[in-house]
Design a protein around this motif. Structure first.
Motif, PDB file in Angstrom:
ATOM      1  N   ASP A 267      79.647   2.581  61.080  1.00 48.46           N
ATOM      2  CA  ASP A 267      78.348   2.131  61.575  1.00 48.46           C
ATOM      3  C   ASP A 267      77.667   3.145  62.494  1.00 48.46           C
ATOM      4  O   ASP A 267      76.435   3.149  62.610  1.00 48.46           O
ATOM      5  CB  ASP A 267      78.515   0.812  62.332  1.00 48.46           C
ATOM      6  N   GLU A 268      78.449   3.983  63.175  1.00 47.03           N
ATOM      7  CA  GLU A 268      77.875   4.949  64.115  1.00 47.03           C
ATOM      8  C   GLU A 268      77.117   6.079  63.427  1.00 47.03           C
ATOM      9  O   GLU A 268      76.340   6.799  64.064  1.00 47.03           O
ATOM     10  CB  GLU A 268      78.966   5.577  64.982  1.00 47.03           C
ATOM     11  N   ILE A 269      77.311   6.270  62.144  1.00 43.44           N
ATOM     12  CA  ILE A 269      76.746   7.427  61.444  1.00 43.44           C
ATOM     13  C   ILE A 269      75.235   7.290  61.260  1.00 43.44           C
ATOM     14  O   ILE A 269      74.727   6.253  60.830  1.00 43.44           O
ATOM     15  CB  ILE A 269      77.424   7.616  60.073  1.00 43.44           C
ATOM     16  N   TRP A 270      74.524   8.388  61.583  1.00 39.52           N
ATOM     17  CA  TRP A 270      73.093   8.510  61.309  1.00 39.52           C
ATOM     18  C   TRP A 270      72.840   9.448  60.125  1.00 39.52           C
ATOM     19  O   TRP A 270      71.952   9.212  59.310  1.00 39.52           O
ATOM     20  CB  TRP A 270      72.371   9.028  62.552  1.00 39.52           C
ATOM     21  N   ALA A 271      73.630  10.523  60.014  1.00 41.85           N
ATOM     22  CA  ALA A 271      73.495  11.480  58.913  1.00 41.85           C
ATOM     23  C   ALA A 271      74.865  12.100  58.659  1.00 41.85           C
ATOM     24  O   ALA A 271      75.713  12.166  59.555  1.00 41.85           O
ATOM     25  CB  ALA A 271      72.470  12.560  59.241  1.00 41.85           C
ATOM     26  N   ILE A 272      75.071  12.599  57.436  1.00 43.14           N
ATOM     27  CA  ILE A 272      76.351  13.192  57.058  1.00 43.14           C
ATOM     28  C   ILE A 272      76.135  14.613  56.548  1.00 43.14           C
ATOM     29  O   ILE A 272      75.012  15.103  56.436  1.00 43.14           O
ATOM     30  CB  ILE A 272      77.079  12.334  55.984  1.00 43.14           C
ATOM     31  N   GLY A 273      77.271  15.289  56.220  1.00 41.95           N
ATOM     32  CA  GLY A 273      77.186  16.587  55.552  1.00 41.95           C
ATOM     33  C   GLY A 273      76.908  17.761  56.456  1.00 41.95           C
ATOM     34  O   GLY A 273      76.287  18.738  56.034  1.00 41.95           O
ATOM     35  N   LEU A 274      77.409  17.699  57.705  1.00 40.05           N
ATOM     36  CA  LEU A 274      77.231  18.815  58.638  1.00 40.05           C
ATOM     37  C   LEU A 274      78.556  19.530  58.842  1.00 40.05           C
ATOM     38  O   LEU A 274      79.612  18.904  58.886  1.00 40.05           O
ATOM     39  CB  LEU A 274      76.695  18.309  59.980  1.00 40.05           C
ATOM     40  N   ARG A 275      78.487  20.851  58.998  1.00 41.98           N
ATOM     41  CA  ARG A 275      79.702  21.642  59.190  1.00 41.98           C
ATOM     42  C   ARG A 275      80.042  21.776  60.671  1.00 41.98           C
ATOM     43  O   ARG A 275      81.123  21.409  61.106  1.00 41.98           O
ATOM     44  CB  ARG A 275      79.562  23.030  58.555  1.00 41.98           C
ATOM     45  N   ASN A 276      79.118  22.329  61.443  1.00 45.59           N
ATOM     46  CA  ASN A 276      79.321  22.442  62.886  1.00 45.59           C
ATOM     47  C   ASN A 276      77.959  22.535  63.568  1.00 45.59           C
ATOM     48  O   ASN A 276      77.494  23.623  63.892  1.00 45.59           O
ATOM     49  CB  ASN A 276      80.177  23.661  63.235  1.00 45.59           C
ATOM     50  N   PRO A 277      77.328  21.382  63.814  1.00 39.60           N
ATOM     51  CA  PRO A 277      75.998  21.391  64.428  1.00 39.60           C
ATOM     52  C   PRO A 277      76.102  21.689  65.923  1.00 39.60           C
ATOM     53  O   PRO A 277      75.928  20.807  66.771  1.00 39.60           O
ATOM     54  CB  PRO A 277      75.497  19.967  64.171  1.00 39.60           C
TER      55      PRO A 277
ATOM     56  N   ILE B  42      74.835  12.137  68.755  1.00 37.91           N
ATOM     57  CA  ILE B  42      76.037  12.939  68.996  1.00 37.91           C
ATOM     58  C   ILE B  42      76.305  13.783  67.753  1.00 37.91           C
ATOM     59  O   ILE B  42      76.472  13.235  66.655  1.00 37.91           O
ATOM     60  CB  ILE B  42      77.266  12.041  69.278  1.00 37.91           C
ATOM     61  N   GLY B  43      76.336  15.103  67.912  1.00 35.00           N
ATOM     62  CA  GLY B  43      76.633  15.984  66.787  1.00 35.00           C
ATOM     63  C   GLY B  43      78.115  16.304  66.741  1.00 35.00           C
ATOM     64  O   GLY B  43      78.686  16.769  67.721  1.00 35.00           O
ATOM     65  N   THR B  44      78.757  16.045  65.604  1.00 35.53           N
ATOM     66  CA  THR B  44      80.183  16.335  65.458  1.00 35.53           C
ATOM     67  C   THR B  44      80.408  17.359  64.358  1.00 35.53           C
ATOM     68  O   THR B  44      79.753  17.320  63.310  1.00 35.53           O
ATOM     69  CB  THR B  44      80.994  15.063  65.133  1.00 35.53           C
ATOM     70  N   GLY B  45      81.351  18.281  64.582  1.00 42.84           N
ATOM     71  CA  GLY B  45      81.744  19.221  63.547  1.00 42.84           C
ATOM     72  C   GLY B  45      82.652  18.552  62.528  1.00 42.84           C
ATOM     73  O   GLY B  45      83.063  17.393  62.691  1.00 42.84           O
ATOM     74  N   ASP B  46      82.986  19.287  61.488  1.00 42.69           N
ATOM     75  CA  ASP B  46      83.765  18.705  60.383  1.00 42.69           C
ATOM     76  C   ASP B  46      85.260  18.601  60.680  1.00 42.69           C
ATOM     77  O   ASP B  46      86.035  18.216  59.815  1.00 42.69           O
ATOM     78  CB  ASP B  46      83.531  19.476  59.089  1.00 42.69           C
TER      79      ASP B  46
END
Length: 455
Positions: free
Chosen positions: A207-217, A156-160
């Protein structure tokens, strides 16, 4: 005599064609399409921002009754609405699919539905199960894409969270679900469980996080051949970026808000740049772009020139980029009059792109028809092979003025004046199957020559 000599030369040599992108209208009548995907069969499912999922059949027709209608459950304005759709890898047996939408309170919802037990073209609207709700502080930067990886987990891609510049620094906060790539296991737990290999399991962080540091994927996808994850992350003021990672690279930090692309933005409290995942490619707004839309790596079979290339576009500049996994980039011509919002992939790996303004779904094709020996191809002609018609599209700011068709023996079959417009349609249904030569004259009297197959 000249044309006979030209025809002889065309058929006396082998040609290696480069990729030439054309768009073939496949379906129309959609309202703000934001996602196109398949359920493992020959149908395409088109997500409309307003809350409808429609089925487009293999002949381009659209079912009159939507697959799902959640128009009364969503906020629909700006960057809000029904944003994402993913079918379970075992959809043909379990009938599960997942959507990403913004609810009436303005928050992100990930929900599970089931197909109707008696009609494969309808969802069961009462089967909704809410998996996850994420509070949204602002009205923009929602992300929205859902995809299953080859590991069977839902990404799931989330924006900031929105505003501008990530004012509360959510993308770097490992306790926040915003500005992240999330990964959950929908096959166990209630309503889901956490894969044990997620990077923050057992330590501080969600725990749900796979990667961080995205603005708006806004759009991401997996390369079905390699499993690589491609993320197109929308930039702030100056830079759009494309990222690539292997399917097993957990815990990556893509750098926002510390960096916009690979340029310093706000490094207060940030880790060293060396510890961050650098973009594969950055694209500056000085080129006319403003908001990147990620697509797919081509894994189809119809257009071998496209094999292994990643396709993407931009909302403000309607051309399509093709990039290798090492970052070598080429662009199509500009498709004027379009605002592309999403790509789609069918069950065979063929690609599509949606025009959000005109509500049209185009199939992406490789025209590869230019065979000039001394002049540069001026126009795009597609489809090839052709059936009932061909389309001649303006290129390089030149309009076609005249088209001439020859058979392979050099006999002229017809000549026709072209209208002064971006796209001209020429009917081919009166011609038998076979090979033909087409010449197109531009406004300066310059001829471009193409080989055409009619089937």
């Amino acid at each position: 005599m000249k044309i006979m000599a030209l025809l002889f030369s065309l058929y006396s040599f082998s040609f290696s064609y480069s990729q030439t992108i054309g768009l073939q209208s496949f379906g129309s009548g959609f309202t703000r399409p934001l996602e196109i995907t398949n359920a493992g069969d020959d149908r395409l499912f088109v997500v409309e921002q307003g809350g409808l999922i429609k089925i487009m059949n293999s002949d381009g027709t659209v079912n009159p009754t939507p697959f799902l209608n959640i128009t009364t459950q969503i906020s629909n304005s700006g960057e809000k609405g029904l944003l994402g759709l993913a079918f379970h890898p075992d959809y043909t047996t379990n009938g599960f699919f997942y959507i990403n939408y913004i609810n009436l309170d303005g928050n992100t919802v990930i929900a599970k539905y089931t197909v109707d037990s008696g009609n494969r073209n309808l969802a069961n609207p009462s089967s909704i199960s809410i998996l996850l709700t994420i509070t949204q502080p602002y009205s923009n930067h929602k992300g929205g894409t859902l995809k299953f990886g080859s590991d069977g987990y839902l990404y799931i891609g989330t924006g900031d969270g929105g505003s501008g510049g990530d004012p509360e620094n959510r993308a770097q906060n490992v306790n926040e679900l915003l500005g992240k790539m999330l990964r959950i296991d929908v096959n166990s737990g209630t309503p889901y469980s956490i894969p044990t290999s997620n990077p923050y399991v057992g330590i501080a962080g969600a725990d749900e996080i796979w990667a961080i540091g995205l603005r708006n994927p806004w759009k991401f996808s997996f390369d079905k051949a390699t499993g690589n994850l491609w993320i197109a992350d929308v930039g702030q003021d100056n830079i759009e970026e494309i990222n690539i990672a292997t399917a097993t690279q957990a815990g990556l930090n893509y750098g926002w808000r510390c960096y916009e692309g690979d340029t310093v933005y706000n490094t207060a409290g940030c880790p060293s740049q060396a510890s961050l995942k650098s973009p594969l490619k950055t694209i500056n707004h000085s080129t006319g772009v403003c908001s990147i839309t990620g697509g797919y790596v081509y894994n189809g079979s119809v257009y071998p020139n496209f094999k292994g290339l990643y396709f993407f576009t931009d909302y403000c500049k309607p051309l399509i980029g093709m990039m290798t996994s090492s970052g070598t980039l080429t662009y199509s011509q500009e498709f004027s009059g379009n605002n592309f919002s999403t790509f789609g992939e069918d069950m065979n790996g063929e690609l599509y792109v949606a025009d959000i303004t005109n509500g049209i779904i185009f199939k992406i094709i490789d025209t590869s028809l230019g065979i000039n020996s001394i002049d540069q191809t001026q126009f795009v002609i597609y489809p090839n092979p052709a059936k009932s018609e061909i389309i001649i599209q303006k290129s390089n700011n030149n309009f076609p003025t005249e088209i001439t068709l020859f058979d392979i023996e050099g006999k002229m079959l017809f000549k026709k004046k072209m209208e002064n417009k971006d796209v001209n349609i020429v009917k081919m249904d009166n011609f038998s199957k076979g090979f033909y030569i087409v010449t197109v004259k531009n406004e300066d009297g310059h001829l471009s020559t193409y080989r055409l197959i009619v089937e």
